[in-house]
Motif scaffolding. Structure first.
Motif, PDB file in Angstrom:
ATOM      1  N   SER A 288       0.819  -1.211   0.000  1.00 37.36           N
ATOM      2  CA  SER A 288       0.000   0.000   0.000  1.00 37.36           C
ATOM      3  C   SER A 288       0.852   1.259   0.000  1.00 37.36           C
ATOM      4  O   SER A 288       0.511   2.251  -0.657  1.00 37.36           O
ATOM      5  CB  SER A 288      -0.932  -0.004   1.218  1.00 37.36           C
ATOM      6  N   GLU A 289       1.966   1.237   0.748  1.00 34.76           N
ATOM      7  CA  GLU A 289       2.858   2.396   0.769  1.00 34.76           C
ATOM      8  C   GLU A 289       3.430   2.660  -0.610  1.00 34.76           C
ATOM      9  O   GLU A 289       3.546   3.809  -1.055  1.00 34.76           O
ATOM     10  CB  GLU A 289       3.987   2.153   1.783  1.00 34.76           C
ATOM     11  N   ARG A 290       3.779   1.609  -1.330  1.00 39.38           N
ATOM     12  CA  ARG A 290       4.291   1.751  -2.702  1.00 39.38           C
ATOM     13  C   ARG A 290       3.243   2.371  -3.605  1.00 39.38           C
ATOM     14  O   ARG A 290       3.533   3.247  -4.417  1.00 39.38           O
ATOM     15  CB  ARG A 290       4.700   0.388  -3.269  1.00 39.38           C
ATOM     16  N   ILE A 291       2.014   1.875  -3.493  1.00 43.98           N
ATOM     17  CA  ILE A 291       0.933   2.398  -4.328  1.00 43.98           C
ATOM     18  C   ILE A 291       0.739   3.892  -4.057  1.00 43.98           C
ATOM     19  O   ILE A 291       0.588   4.690  -4.989  1.00 43.98           O
ATOM     20  CB  ILE A 291      -0.369   1.612  -4.062  1.00 43.98           C
ATOM     21  N   CYS A 292       0.767   4.277  -2.793  1.00 46.09           N
ATOM     22  CA  CYS A 292       0.554   5.684  -2.437  1.00 46.09           C
ATOM     23  C   CYS A 292       1.697   6.568  -2.921  1.00 46.09           C
ATOM     24  O   CYS A 292       1.473   7.564  -3.626  1.00 46.09           O
ATOM     25  CB  CYS A 292       0.403   5.815  -0.926  1.00 46.09           C
ATOM     26  N   VAL A 293       2.922   6.231  -2.545  1.00 46.27           N
ATOM     27  CA  VAL A 293       4.059   7.098  -2.850  1.00 46.27           C
ATOM     28  C   VAL A 293       4.334   7.158  -4.347  1.00 46.27           C
ATOM     29  O   VAL A 293       4.559   8.239  -4.909  1.00 46.27           O
ATOM     30  CB  VAL A 293       5.315   6.630  -2.078  1.00 46.27           C
ATOM     31  N   MET A 294       4.314   6.010  -5.021  1.00 45.67           N
ATOM     32  CA  MET A 294       4.565   6.003  -6.462  1.00 45.67           C
ATOM     33  C   MET A 294       3.440   6.700  -7.207  1.00 45.67           C
ATOM     34  O   MET A 294       3.672   7.420  -8.185  1.00 45.67           O
ATOM     35  CB  MET A 294       4.727   4.569  -6.963  1.00 45.67           C
ATOM     36  N   GLY A 295       2.198   6.485  -6.757  1.00 48.79           N
ATOM     37  CA  GLY A 295       1.068   7.139  -7.402  1.00 48.79           C
ATOM     38  C   GLY A 295       1.118   8.648  -7.275  1.00 48.79           C
ATOM     39  O   GLY A 295       0.605   9.377  -8.135  1.00 48.79           O
ATOM     40  N   ILE A 296       1.752   9.145  -6.217  1.00 48.03           N
ATOM     41  CA  ILE A 296       1.888  10.588  -6.022  1.00 48.03           C
ATOM     42  C   ILE A 296       3.089  11.130  -6.791  1.00 48.03           C
ATOM     43  O   ILE A 296       2.980  12.049  -7.604  1.00 48.03           O
ATOM     44  CB  ILE A 296       2.034  10.918  -4.527  1.00 48.03           C
ATOM     45  N   SER A 297       4.272  10.552  -6.543  1.00 49.07           N
ATOM     46  CA  SER A 297       5.513  11.149  -7.035  1.00 49.07           C
ATOM     47  C   SER A 297       5.652  11.095  -8.552  1.00 49.07           C
ATOM     48  O   SER A 297       6.208  12.009  -9.161  1.00 49.07           O
ATOM     49  CB  SER A 297       6.715  10.443  -6.389  1.00 49.07           C
ATOM     50  N   MET A 298       5.164  10.037  -9.184  1.00 51.19           N
ATOM     51  CA  MET A 298       5.400   9.862 -10.607  1.00 51.19           C
ATOM     52  C   MET A 298       4.472  10.688 -11.496  1.00 51.19           C
ATOM     53  O   MET A 298       4.680  10.749 -12.706  1.00 51.19           O
ATOM     54  CB  MET A 298       5.268   8.381 -10.990  1.00 51.19           C
ATOM     55  N   ASN A 299       3.461  11.311 -10.913  1.00 51.60           N
ATOM     56  CA  ASN A 299       2.528  12.068 -11.757  1.00 51.60           C
ATOM     57  C   ASN A 299       2.142  13.405 -11.143  1.00 51.60           C
ATOM     58  O   ASN A 299       1.312  14.127 -11.701  1.00 51.60           O
ATOM     59  CB  ASN A 299       1.254  11.230 -12.009  1.00 51.60           C
ATOM     60  N   LEU A 300       2.730  13.754 -10.018  1.00 50.73           N
ATOM     61  CA  LEU A 300       2.355  14.991  -9.335  1.00 50.73           C
ATOM     62  C   LEU A 300       2.742  16.214 -10.145  1.00 50.73           C
ATOM     63  O   LEU A 300       2.016  17.218 -10.159  1.00 50.73           O
ATOM     64  CB  LEU A 300       3.027  15.042  -7.956  1.00 50.73           C
ATOM     65  N   VAL A 301       3.866  16.162 -10.854  1.00 46.05           N
ATOM     66  CA  VAL A 301       4.335  17.333 -11.585  1.00 46.05           C
ATOM     67  C   VAL A 301       3.341  17.760 -12.662  1.00 46.05           C
ATOM     68  O   VAL A 301       3.176  18.952 -12.929  1.00 46.05           O
ATOM     69  CB  VAL A 301       5.736  17.066 -12.185  1.00 46.05           C
ATOM     70  N   THR A 302       2.641  16.814 -13.281  1.00 46.03           N
ATOM     71  CA  THR A 302       1.665  17.166 -14.313  1.00 46.03           C
ATOM     72  C   THR A 302       0.470  17.904 -13.708  1.00 46.03           C
ATOM     73  O   THR A 302      -0.108  18.794 -14.337  1.00 46.03           O
ATOM     74  CB  THR A 302       1.176  15.922 -15.057  1.00 46.03           C
ATOM     75  N   TYR A 303       0.101  17.555 -12.479  1.00 50.01           N
ATOM     76  CA  TYR A 303      -1.002  18.249 -11.802  1.00 50.01           C
ATOM     77  C   TYR A 303      -0.579  19.661 -11.406  1.00 50.01           C
ATOM     78  O   TYR A 303      -1.343  20.620 -11.569  1.00 50.01           O
ATOM     79  CB  TYR A 303      -1.424  17.460 -10.562  1.00 50.01           C
ATOM     80  N   LEU A 304       0.637  19.791 -10.906  1.00 49.34           N
ATOM     81  CA  LEU A 304       1.116  21.103 -10.469  1.00 49.34           C
ATOM     82  C   LEU A 304       1.215  22.075 -11.636  1.00 49.34           C
ATOM     83  O   LEU A 304       0.842  23.248 -11.516  1.00 49.34           O
ATOM     84  CB  LEU A 304       2.485  20.959  -9.795  1.00 49.34           C
ATOM     85  N   VAL A 305       1.708  21.598 -12.768  1.00 52.73           N
ATOM     86  CA  VAL A 305       1.848  22.452 -13.939  1.00 52.73           C
ATOM     87  C   VAL A 305       0.511  22.671 -14.631  1.00 52.73           C
ATOM     88  O   VAL A 305       0.146  23.802 -14.987  1.00 52.73           O
ATOM     89  CB  VAL A 305       2.871  21.856 -14.930  1.00 52.73           C
ATOM     90  N   GLY A 306      -0.234  21.577 -14.820  1.00 55.66           N
ATOM     91  CA  GLY A 306      -1.465  21.653 -15.611  1.00 55.66           C
ATOM     92  C   GLY A 306      -2.650  22.242 -14.883  1.00 55.66           C
ATOM     93  O   GLY A 306      -3.380  23.074 -15.442  1.00 55.66           O
ATOM     94  N   ALA A 307      -2.888  21.852 -13.637  1.00 52.21           N
ATOM     95  CA  ALA A 307      -4.079  22.281 -12.902  1.00 52.21           C
ATOM     96  C   ALA A 307      -3.822  23.474 -12.001  1.00 52.21           C
ATOM     97  O   ALA A 307      -4.692  24.351 -11.847  1.00 52.21           O
ATOM     98  CB  ALA A 307      -4.636  21.119 -12.081  1.00 52.21           C
ATOM     99  N   LEU A 308      -2.643  23.539 -11.388  1.00 56.80           N
ATOM    100  CA  LEU A 308      -2.344  24.629 -10.463  1.00 56.80           C
ATOM    101  C   LEU A 308      -1.541  25.750 -11.116  1.00 56.80           C
ATOM    102  O   LEU A 308      -1.279  26.775 -10.481  1.00 56.80           O
ATOM    103  CB  LEU A 308      -1.590  24.094  -9.238  1.00 56.80           C
ATOM    104  N   HIS A 309      -1.127  25.533 -12.383  1.00 52.50           N
ATOM    105  CA  HIS A 309      -0.424  26.544 -13.188  1.00 52.50           C
ATOM    106  C   HIS A 309       0.878  27.020 -12.529  1.00 52.50           C
ATOM    107  O   HIS A 309       1.248  28.198 -12.611  1.00 52.50           O
ATOM    108  CB  HIS A 309      -1.342  27.758 -13.446  1.00 52.50           C
TER     109      HIS A 309
END
Length: 601
Positions: A46-67
Motif C-alpha cells: 500500500s505504501e508503494r501504491i501511495c508514494v509512487m502514485g503521487i511522485s510519478m505524476n504529481l508534476v503534471t497536476y502542479l503544472v497543468g491544474a495549479l499553473h
C-alpha cells in the motif's frame, strides 16, 4: 526502497528480546512465519501504491491544474521525496530507541493514510484550484497560479504522507524479517522466499501505481486516483492491526546514533588532553571486538581513562568514558562519508525521471493506435528496466564476474556504484540530445516526436539504479560496524534524500542564474537540454572524485577468528577473507534480495 539490517546474522541472545504481543517468550507454532509476514506485506504494498502514485505524476497536476512553473513544480516533487527519505531516519531512530518496529509501522501507516486522504481533498475541492486556463493564455503565460491558501492543504497532505511513508520505509522489511528465526534452518530458508515475495509485492504495487492509478488520475479524476490510494492504505492499516496476535515483536535495544553522539561528545570534552603513549592504555582495549586503527586519533580521547574517570566508582558508565570498540565503530562510520558524498548526485539525476522527463512526455506523441499513454505511466519502463537488470545481475553478471575474478562477490560494491554512476552520466548525455531534437522538431516543423524516445534515458537510469542501489546499500551494510547496521542503512537513506534536495537546489540556482531561460513551463521555449548537460558534467566530475575516494578506501577488517579444527581437536586461525567469503555465501541469497527489495527511493 526498503531498508534492512543485518538479517543474515544469527544471534543466540534473542531469548527475552523477541516476544509475543502479551510480552511473553514467543511460541513459534503460534506466532511468526508466513501468516504474520503476509499481514506485513500488505503495508508495504500500500505504501508503494501511495508514494509512487503521487511522485510519478504529481508534476503534471502542479503544472497543468495549479499553473505552477515547471521549475517550481519539480522542486515541490523533489522536496517531497527528499523529506520522505530523510524522515525515514526519524522512523528508524524511534523504532530502535523506544517504540519498536511494530508500533512505528502501525503509527506510520495511519499517518500515511491520513496524508493521502488530505491529498484527495486537496485535489477534489474546487476552491483548492485556480480558475482553468485555455491553451492561448497558457502559451502567453497568463494563467493564474495557485495562491498560498490553495497550496496550504496540498503541502500539509504531502508532508503528512512523507512523515508516514518514511516510518514505513525504514522499518517494514525489518519487522517482516523478525517473523523468521534464523536459528531454525526451515525459517531461515523461508526468509529467502519472504524477500522474494516482498520484492514481487512492491514491484506489483509500483507498476499498478504508474499504470493504473496514473491513468485514472489523468482520465477520470485526481480525486478518484488518490482516493483509491487512500482506501488501500486504510485497509492496509486494518489488516496490519488484525495480525497483531500472530506477530513476533523484537524489543527496542537503543539507537546506534546514541553511541556516535556519545563518542563525539566525550572526545570534544577531552580535546585538550594528550593521547596516551600506547593504545593499550585506552579503556577496554584488551576486550575490543574490532581492530584498533590509527585514523581519527582525536576520537581516541573518548576512551581515555583520566584521573576523573579512575576516581569515579561507575567507570563503566558510557557517558563518562567510551570503550575502544565504540570509538573504532564511530571511526568506521566516518570512513563511509567520502563514498556517501559521491553517491548523492546519482539520486539527483534519478530525480529527473519523476519531474522534467514526465513533463517532456506531456508534450510528445504518446499514442499507441487510438490509446493515449498517460505521461506519468512512462515511468513503468523505468521500473521494468530495474527489474530486468536486477535479475540479470543475480543470474548473469555476478556469476560471470565470479568466474573471471574468482571472488565470491563477483563485482565489488564500489564497482557496482561506479557502473551506476557511469550509466547515469550516459543517461543525461542521451537525455540532452533527445530534448534538443524534440525541441527543434517541435519549433521548426511543429511536429511532436514520439515519447518512446524517452525510453533511452529511462533505460540507462534504470540500469544504473540496478547497480548503484545494490552497490550503495551493500557497501554501507558491509562496511559499517556489525551492531550499527541501522546506522549504515540510515546513511544510504540520507544519500537518497540529499540527492532530491540537491536537485531542488540546482533547479533554483539554474532558474535564477539563467533568468528562467533554461527551465520554463513551455518546454518549447526553454533549454532543458542545457540543464541535462549540466547534470552530465557534474556527474562526470563527481565520478572522478568517486574514483579518488574509492581507490583509497580500505575495506573493513576484523580481529582473527578461531574455529575448532576437526582433525586435531584444537583451534585453527581463519583468515578474514575466508570468514567473509563463507559469511557472504551463506547470506547473499537473503541479504542481496533484501537490499534491492524496493525500486523507488
Amino acid at each position: 526502497m526498503v531498508l534492512v539490517g543485518d538479517h543474515g546474522e544469527k544471534d543466540d541472545s534473542d531469548d527475552g528480546i523477541v516476544v509475543d504481543y502479551r510480552g511473553n517468550p514467543v511460541d513459534k507454532s503460534k506466532t511468526g512465519g508466513w501468516l504474520a509476514a503476509g499481514f506485513i506485506l500488505g503495508s508495504e504494498l500500500s505504501e508503494r501504491i501511495c508514494v509512487m502514485g503521487i511522485s510519478m505524476n504529481l508534476v503534471t497536476y502542479l503544472v497543468g491544474a495549479l499553473h505552477i512553473s515547471a521549475a517550481k513544480s519539480a522542486t515541490i516533487v523533489t522536496n517531497f521525496m527528499g523529506t520522505l527519505n530523510l524522515l525515514g531516519l526519524l522512523g528508524g531512530f524511534l523504532a530502535d530507541a523506544k517504540l519498536g518496529r511494530y508500533s512505528t509501522v502501525a503509527l506510520s501507516a495511519s499517518i500515511t493514510a491520513l496524508g493521502v486522504i488530505l491529498l484527495t481533498l486537496a485535489t477534489t475541492i474546487p476552491s483548492m484550484r485556480p480558475p482553468p486556463c485555455d491553451d492561448y493564455r497558457r502559451q502567453h503565460h497568463e494563467c493564474i497560479e495557485a495562491n498560498g491558501k490553495q497550496l496550504a492543504l496540498l503541502y500539509a497532505a504531502l508532508y503528512t504522507t512523507a512523515l508516514g511513508g518514511g516510518g514505513i520505509k525504514s522499518n517494514v522489511s525489518g519487522f517482516g524479517s523478525d517473523q523468521f528465526d534464523l536459528r531454525d534452518p526451515k525459517e531461515e530458508k523461508a526468509m529467502i522466499f519472504f524477500f522474494n515475495r516482498f520484492y514481487f509485492a512492491i514491484s506489483i504495487g509500483s507498476l499498478f501505481a504508474v499504470i493504473v492509478l496514473v491513468y485514472i488520475q489523468d482520465n477520470v479524476g485526481r480525486g478518484w486516483g488518490y482516493g483509491i490510494s487512500a482506501a488501500t492504505m486504510v485497509i492496509a492499516v486494518a489488516v496490519l492491526l488484525c495480525g497483531t496476535p500472530w506477530y513476533r515483536f523484537r524489543r527496542p535495544q537503543g539507537s546506534p546514533l546514541t553511541i556516535i553522539w556519545r563518542v563525539l561528545l566525550l572526545a570534544l570534552k577531552k580535546r585538550n588532553q594528550s593521547n596516551p603513549s600506547h593504545p593499550s592504555l585506552l579503556n577496554d582495549y584488551q576486550n575490543r571486538k574490532v581492530p584498533y586503527t590509527q585514523r581519527f586519533k582525536c576520537l581516541d580521547k573518548a576512551a581515555m581513562v583520566d584521573e576523573k574517570c579512575a576516581a569515579n566508582t561507575n567507570i563503566n558508565n558510557p557517558w563518562i568514558v567510551s570503550t575502544v570498540t565504540q570509538v573504532e565503530e564511530v571511526k568506521m562510520v566516518l570512513k563511509l562519508l567520502p563514498i556517501w558524498s559521491t553517491c548523492i548526485l546519482f539520486w539527483t539525476i534519478y530525480s529527473q525521471m519523476t519531474t522534467f522527463t514526465v513533463e517532456q512526455a506531456t508534450i510528445m506523441h504518446r499514442n499507441v493506435g487510438s490509446f493515449v499513454i498517460p505521461a506519468g505511466s512512462f515511468s513503468a519502463f523505468l521500473i521494468m528496466t530495474i527489474l530486468i537488470f536486477t535479475s540479470l545481475n543475480e543470474k548473469v553478471f555476478v556469476p560471470l564476474a565470479r568466474k573471471i575474478t574468482r571472488n565470491v562477490q563477483g563485482i565489488t560494491s564500489l564497482q557496482r556504484i561506479g557502473i551506476g554512476l557511469v550509466l547515469s552520466i550516459a543517461a543525461m548525455v542521451g537525455a540532452a540530445n533527445v530534448e534538443k531534437q524534440r525541441r527543434d522538431v517541435a519549433v521548426q516543423k511543429e511536429v511532436k516526436i514520439s515519447a518512446f524516445w524517452l525510453l533511452f534515458q529511462f533505460f540507462l537510469v534504470g540500469a544504473g539504479e540496478a547497480f548503484a542501489y545494490v552497490g550503495q546499500l551493500e557497501f554501507f551494510i558491509r562496511e559499517a560496524p556489525d551492531r550499527m547496521k541501522s546506522m549504515s542503512t540510515g546513511l544510504f537513506l540520507s544519500a537518497i534524500s540529499m540527492g532530491f534536495f540537491v536537485s531542488s537546489l540546482l533547479v533554483t540556482i539554474v532558474d535564477h542564474v539563467t533568468k528562467k531561460s533554461w527551465l520554463r513551463s513551455n518546454l518549447n521555449k526553454a533549454k532543458l537540454n542545457n540543464f541535462y548537460w549540466l547534470l552530465a558534467v557534474l556527474g562526470f566530475l563527481n565520478f572522478l572524485v568517486f574514483l579518488f575516494f574509492a581507490s583509497r578506501h580500505q575495506y573493513k577488517t576484523q580481529l582473527p577468528i578461531f574455529e575448532p579444527d576437526d582433525q586435531s581437536g584444537g583451534k585453527k586461525l581463519k583468515s578474514l577473507n575466508d570468514e567473509m567469503t563463507e559469511d557472504l555465501e551463506k547470506k547473499s541469497s537473503v541479504q542481496l534480495v533484501a537490499n534491492n527489495a524496493e525500486l523507488e527511493p
